[in-house]
Scaffold this motif. Structure first.
Motif, PDB file in Angstrom:
ATOM      1  N   LYS A   1      10.289  22.731   5.239  1.00 17.59           N
ATOM      2  CA  LYS A   1      10.423  21.880   6.421  1.00 17.59           C
ATOM      3  C   LYS A   1       9.241  20.941   6.625  1.00 17.59           C
ATOM      4  O   LYS A   1       9.214  20.189   7.598  1.00 17.59           O
ATOM      5  N   ARG A   2       8.274  20.990   5.750  1.00 15.00           N
ATOM      6  CA  ARG A   2       7.087  20.164   5.946  1.00 15.00           C
ATOM      7  C   ARG A   2       7.430  18.684   5.810  1.00 15.00           C
ATOM      8  O   ARG A   2       8.137  18.271   4.889  1.00 15.00           O
ATOM      9  N   LYS A   3       6.916  17.934   6.753  1.00 16.38           N
ATOM     10  CA  LYS A   3       7.041  16.491   6.644  1.00 16.38           C
ATOM     11  C   LYS A   3       6.030  15.991   5.630  1.00 16.38           C
ATOM     12  O   LYS A   3       4.871  16.395   5.638  1.00 16.38           O
ATOM     13  N   LYS A   4       6.472  15.136   4.772  1.00 17.39           N
ATOM     14  CA  LYS A   4       5.577  14.594   3.766  1.00 17.39           C
ATOM     15  C   LYS A   4       4.505  13.746   4.447  1.00 17.39           C
ATOM     16  O   LYS A   4       4.814  12.856   5.232  1.00 17.39           O
ATOM     17  N   ALA A   5       3.272  14.076   4.158  1.00 17.67           N
ATOM     18  CA  ALA A   5       2.173  13.345   4.777  1.00 17.67           C
ATOM     19  C   ALA A   5       2.188  11.891   4.320  1.00 17.67           C
ATOM     20  O   ALA A   5       2.615  11.568   3.214  1.00 17.67           O
ATOM     21  N   LYS A   6       1.742  11.017   5.221  1.00 18.84           N
ATOM     22  CA  LYS A   6       1.655   9.612   4.861  1.00 18.84           C
ATOM     23  C   LYS A   6       0.698   9.436   3.699  1.00 18.84           C
ATOM     24  O   LYS A   6      -0.436   9.907   3.721  1.00 18.84           O
ATOM     25  N   GLN A   7       1.179   8.779   2.663  1.00 19.69           N
ATOM     26  CA  GLN A   7       0.357   8.611   1.477  1.00 19.69           C
ATOM     27  C   GLN A   7      -0.758   7.593   1.704  1.00 19.69           C
ATOM     28  O   GLN A   7      -0.639   6.682   2.517  1.00 19.69           O
ATOM     29  N   ILE A   8      -1.829   7.791   0.956  1.00 24.09           N
ATOM     30  CA  ILE A   8      -2.953   6.873   1.011  1.00 24.09           C
ATOM     31  C   ILE A   8      -2.689   5.717   0.055  1.00 24.09           C
ATOM     32  O   ILE A   8      -2.499   5.919  -1.148  1.00 24.09           O
ATOM     33  N   ASP A   9      -2.645   4.512   0.593  1.00 22.82           N
ATOM     34  CA  ASP A   9      -2.447   3.327  -0.241  1.00 22.82           C
ATOM     35  C   ASP A   9      -3.773   2.675  -0.623  1.00 22.82           C
ATOM     36  O   ASP A   9      -3.911   2.127  -1.718  1.00 22.82           O
ATOM     37  N   GLN A  10      -4.743   2.736   0.290  1.00 20.74           N
ATOM     38  CA  GLN A  10      -6.035   2.123   0.007  1.00 20.74           C
ATOM     39  C   GLN A  10      -7.141   2.868   0.742  1.00 20.74           C
ATOM     40  O   GLN A  10      -6.893   3.535   1.749  1.00 20.74           O
ATOM     41  N   TRP A  11      -8.350   2.754   0.237  1.00 20.14           N
ATOM     42  CA  TRP A  11      -9.482   3.484   0.803  1.00 20.14           C
ATOM     43  C   TRP A  11     -10.750   2.672   0.608  1.00 20.14           C
ATOM     44  O   TRP A  11     -10.845   1.814  -0.263  1.00 20.14           O
ATOM     45  N   LYS A  12     -11.758   2.987   1.461  1.00 23.95           N
ATOM     46  CA  LYS A  12     -13.066   2.354   1.365  1.00 23.95           C
ATOM     47  C   LYS A  12     -14.150   3.428   1.509  1.00 23.95           C
ATOM     48  O   LYS A  12     -14.001   4.360   2.300  1.00 23.95           O
ATOM     49  N   PHE A  13     -15.229   3.244   0.764  1.00 23.28           N
ATOM     50  CA  PHE A  13     -16.348   4.190   0.754  1.00 23.28           C
ATOM     51  C   PHE A  13     -17.632   3.398   0.940  1.00 23.28           C
ATOM     52  O   PHE A  13     -17.809   2.333   0.327  1.00 23.28           O
ATOM     53  N   ARG A  14     -18.539   3.895   1.781  1.00 25.61           N
ATOM     54  CA  ARG A  14     -19.798   3.192   2.027  1.00 25.61           C
ATOM     55  C   ARG A  14     -20.956   4.203   2.066  1.00 25.61           C
ATOM     56  O   ARG A  14     -20.904   5.197   2.795  1.00 25.61           O
ATOM     57  N   TYR A  15     -21.979   3.937   1.264  1.00 27.59           N
ATOM     58  CA  TYR A  15     -23.194   4.755   1.242  1.00 27.59           C
ATOM     59  C   TYR A  15     -24.368   3.825   1.524  1.00 27.59           C
ATOM     60  O   TYR A  15     -24.624   2.883   0.789  1.00 27.59           O
ATOM     61  N   THR A  16     -25.110   4.095   2.616  1.00 31.61           N
ATOM     62  CA  THR A  16     -26.221   3.245   3.034  1.00 31.61           C
ATOM     63  C   THR A  16     -27.479   4.080   3.205  1.00 31.61           C
ATOM     64  O   THR A  16     -27.431   5.195   3.728  1.00 31.61           O
ATOM     65  N   THR A  17     -28.610   3.546   2.756  1.00 30.04           N
ATOM     66  CA  THR A  17     -29.912   4.120   3.086  1.00 30.04           C
ATOM     67  C   THR A  17     -30.657   3.124   3.965  1.00 30.04           C
ATOM     68  O   THR A  17     -30.555   1.913   3.765  1.00 30.04           O
ATOM     69  N   PHE A  18     -31.391   3.623   4.962  1.00 33.23           N
ATOM     70  CA  PHE A  18     -32.100   2.717   5.869  1.00 33.23           C
ATOM     71  C   PHE A  18     -33.307   3.416   6.475  1.00 33.23           C
ATOM     72  O   PHE A  18     -33.437   4.650   6.430  1.00 33.23           O
TER      73      PHE A  18
END
Length: 398
Positions: A207-224
């Motif tokens: 009965k599980r609803k299929k989770a919305k699929q990931i079409d795009q993603w963004k990743f950010r790593y910052t040092t400050f």
């Protein structure tokens, strides 16, 4: 009183794993990653086919009169031997168990760690001296993020992930004032698990609803650098002060020492991956804290590589070594490996020196930035060598 339907025992070996659950009558079905692997009346299951590359998920259903009455979902991974110089959290077995009555986390012991601080949604909950934590207070209708953090003395460490020192780092060691009381003497280990809403997670597989699929993603790593102006710990430098970035944690912060941006798409074919690398200006000041000169470090010290994987996933690696172009100084060093798939399963693992500030964010399907990891600087002097390394991991339980 009706017994709670929960996992009662879990044991790992290098060849298999076995777990048992409350025997509450009826019969049981066990699914592994939504594929049925057991059906019967025994409240126990052994799995001898374990893939060590990624965590996997079991669903246990209790059935009465052809109806699913209770569900348990457990995410864990295969027990493996740790390779020399491997990230200590990369193969650590972290188990998340969700039931209607609880969320339970357990993990392998980390040698030398005596206790763990537990945080729920960023707020401290308690300190445990065992390798497990049970939460019976989280509402079924809310997702929750747990962070488990521990430290161990450097003397107990077998890992020197960044053992090489540049000439600049050696010079920096020689001219930096030595204060044993202020030197970092511990390594930090933090792993974070984001758990989906249980009213959605604890559904019968059929009965599980299929989770919305990931079409795009963004990743950010910052040092400050948080400060506006900060003192140069190198006493022999002609630049006694430097400007900082004058800000706190913020995924959209404009000023930074270094920044890595990545974005990708899942198209079922090539799954394109794009990235940018940027380094902020280093501005040196004189004794009156007035401008003297500036420079830009090269982005060549940031290496980004895509790793092999299946069509539904993206795997990447970032190695970062960027120093101050104006003075003898060790580099800002960090490493991170990432795994994302189209179903939204995330496994990110990395480590860094305890300076400067580090912040990592992820966005899925153009959503808001999610905080993956944040770490405050212990001071520029702690860039030297490998003292005070900070090891971290972020996972999802969907």
């Amino acid at each position: 009183m009706k017994p709670l339907f929960e996992i009662q025992r879990l044991s790992h070996s290098l060849d298999d794993l076995t777990f048992s659950w409350s025997d509450a009558a009826g019969y049981y079905r066990v699914y592994k990653n939504d594929q049925q692997v057991y059906e019967g009346t025994a409240a126990e299951f052994t799995d001898g086919e374990l893939d060590p590359r990624h965590p996997f998920q079991y669903t246990v259903e209790r059935v009465e009169d052809d109806q699913v009455q209770d569900v348990i979902v457990m995410q864990t991974s295969a027990l493996t031997t740790t390779m020399e110089d491997e990230h200590p959290l990369q193969r650590l077995v972290i188990t998340t168990i969700t039931a209607a009555s609880q969320i339970a986390l357990s993990w392998e012991w980390i040698k030398g760690v005596k206790k763990f601080d537990v945080y729920r949604n960023g707020k401290y909950v308690q300190t445990v001296e065992d390798n497990r934590f049970i939460d019976r207070e989280c509402p079924l209708s809310e997702s929750v993020t747990y962070s488990i953090s521990g430290t161990r003395p450097l003397i107990d460490s077998n890992h020197h992930m960044n053992v090489s020192k540049s000439m600049a780092a050696k010079v920096f060691d020689a001219v930096t004032p030595n204060d044993p009381e202020s030197e970092p003497t511990e390594e930090v280990y933090t792993f974070t698990v984001h758990v989906k809403r249980r009213d959605q997670l604890l559904q019968p597989v059929a009965k599980r609803k299929k989770a919305k699929q990931i079409d795009q993603w963004k990743f950010r790593y910052t040092t400050f650098l948080k400060e506006d102006i900060l003192k140069n710990p190198n006493l022999l430098s002609p630049l006694p002060y430097f400007t900082g970035d004058d800000r706190d944690f913020n995924p959209e912060g404009k000023s930074f020492r270094t920044r890595v941006n990545m974005e990708g798409q899942f198209d079922g074919k090539e799954n394109p991956l794009q990235f940018t690398k940027a380094v902020g200006p280093s501005i040196g000041l004189n004794y009156l804290k007035r401008y003297k000169r500036h420079g830009h470090a090269s982005v060549d010290g940031i290496k980004i590589k895509r790793l092999e994987g299946e069509l539904k996933e993206i795997n990447f690696e970032v190695n970062h070594d960027v120093g101050n172009p104006l003075t003898a100084s060790p580099s800002i060093h960090y490493e991170v490996k990432g795994h994302l798939d189209r179903e939204g399963n995330i496994d990110l693992v990395g480590y860094h020196n305890d300076a400067p500030h580090h912040e990592i964010y992820l966005s899925l399907n153009d959503g808001d930035w999610q905080t993956i990891h944040r770490s405050e600087s212990e001071g520029l002097a702690y860039l030297s060598g490998v003292l005070g390394d900070n090891y971290w991991r972020y996972m999802t339980c969907n």
